[in-house]
Design a protein around this motif. Structure first.
Motif, PDB file in Angstrom:
ATOM      1  N   ASN A 100     -29.842 -11.361  15.421  1.00  0.00           N
ATOM      2  CA  ASN A 100     -31.270 -11.311  15.658  1.00  0.00           C
ATOM      3  C   ASN A 100     -31.615  -9.735  16.433  1.00  0.00           C
ATOM      4  O   ASN A 100     -31.115  -9.720  17.538  1.00  0.00           O
ATOM      5  N   ILE A 118     -24.650 -20.717  17.516  1.00  0.00           N
ATOM      6  CA  ILE A 118     -25.943 -20.094  18.014  1.00  0.00           C
ATOM      7  C   ILE A 118     -25.772 -18.732  18.563  1.00  0.00           C
ATOM      8  O   ILE A 118     -26.641 -17.748  18.435  1.00  0.00           O
ATOM      9  N   ARG A 119     -24.375 -18.250  19.140  1.00  0.00           N
ATOM     10  CA  ARG A 119     -24.331 -16.781  19.540  1.00  0.00           C
ATOM     11  C   ARG A 119     -24.235 -15.697  18.428  1.00  0.00           C
ATOM     12  O   ARG A 119     -25.008 -14.859  18.437  1.00  0.00           O
ATOM     13  N   GLU A 159     -26.167 -16.288  15.599  1.00  0.00           N
ATOM     14  CA  GLU A 159     -27.550 -16.119  15.130  1.00  0.00           C
ATOM     15  C   GLU A 159     -28.146 -15.088  16.240  1.00  0.00           C
ATOM     16  O   GLU A 159     -29.023 -14.238  15.745  1.00  0.00           O
ATOM     17  N   GLN A 160     -27.922 -15.214  17.474  1.00  0.00           N
ATOM     18  CA  GLN A 160     -28.648 -14.570  18.396  1.00  0.00           C
ATOM     19  C   GLN A 160     -28.253 -12.988  18.488  1.00  0.00           C
ATOM     20  O   GLN A 160     -28.961 -12.145  18.429  1.00  0.00           O
ATOM     21  N   GLU A 161     -26.998 -12.938  18.057  1.00  0.00           N
ATOM     22  CA  GLU A 161     -26.401 -11.371  18.034  1.00  0.00           C
ATOM     23  C   GLU A 161     -26.905 -10.806  16.829  1.00  0.00           C
ATOM     24  O   GLU A 161     -27.091  -9.682  16.513  1.00  0.00           O
ATOM     25  N   TYR A 213     -32.869  -9.856  19.920  1.00  0.00           N
ATOM     26  CA  TYR A 213     -31.973 -10.447  20.942  1.00  0.00           C
ATOM     27  C   TYR A 213     -31.756  -9.210  21.652  1.00  0.00           C
ATOM     28  O   TYR A 213     -31.500  -9.422  23.004  1.00  0.00           O
TER      29      TYR A 213
END
Length: 187
Positions: A183, A176-177, A179-181, A186
């Motif tokens: 993006n 999850i981290r 993917e967020q990073e 984000y």
């Protein structure tokens, strides 16, 4: 001959997932995909599931995705008893039948419909006995249905070489981290 690994983990409801569109499913699938790809490099040839709702069916989808991407991997579905999907919702039955449709091998360990929990224990013992290892989504702090599979795997590991590969909530959080990073929105 290559290696054969069982796969198991929580049922969807144990994870609070009640819809196949839940965002968490994609993170769970990514975690299994990474582990399976790493094991393919070490000689993994087959993934075996019992077809239970949740992690096992999602990994069935992962195996199909990997084959589409050109990986050589086979899927076996060994159900604990006949017609295990009989009481499931229509959408769950559709997913189950889709996975059975592209499995390389399908059979039921007990040739009867559900009679008692002993059939589930027999399924765990049989699949552990026939595999070289297991990939399991499990959190020691949150016991659930995978506990019984894990107990069988640990028994076999005590007697012989048996690989237990864990996927933990930390592994999912890491995906999850990442993917967020990655993006740009984000930041």
């Amino acid at each position: 001959m290559g290696f054969v690994y069982a796969v198991t983990g929580y049922k969807a409801h144990e994870l609070g997932i009640f819809d196949q569109k839940h965002k968490g499913i994609s993170y769970i699938k990514q975690a299994f995909k990474k582990r399976i790809i790493a094991l393919l490099d070490d000689g993994l040839e087959w993934i075996v599931i019992s077809g239970q709702l949740g992690v096992e069916l999602w990994v069935g989808q992962v195996v199909d995705e990997l084959r589409t991407e050109g990986f050589m991997i086979k899927l076996g579905v060994l159900t604990p008893f006949l017609n295990q999907e009989k009481t499931w919702s229509e959408s769950n039955q559709e997913l189950y039948n889709e996975i059975l449709g592209y499995a390389d091998y399908v059979d039921s360990i007990s040739k009867k419909e559900y009679e008692n929990p002993m059939q589930l224990r027999m399924k765990n013992q049989f699949i552990i006995e026939k595999t070289n290892g297991i990939i399991i989504l499990y959190d020691e702090d949150n016991e659930g249905s995978p506990k019984f599979y894990l107990e069988e795997a640990r028994k076999k590991q005590d007697q012989a070489s048996y690989d237990i590969v864990y996927i933990t909530p930390d592994d999912i959080d890491s995906i999850i981290r990442e993917e967020q990073e990655s993006n740009l929105d984000y930041w």
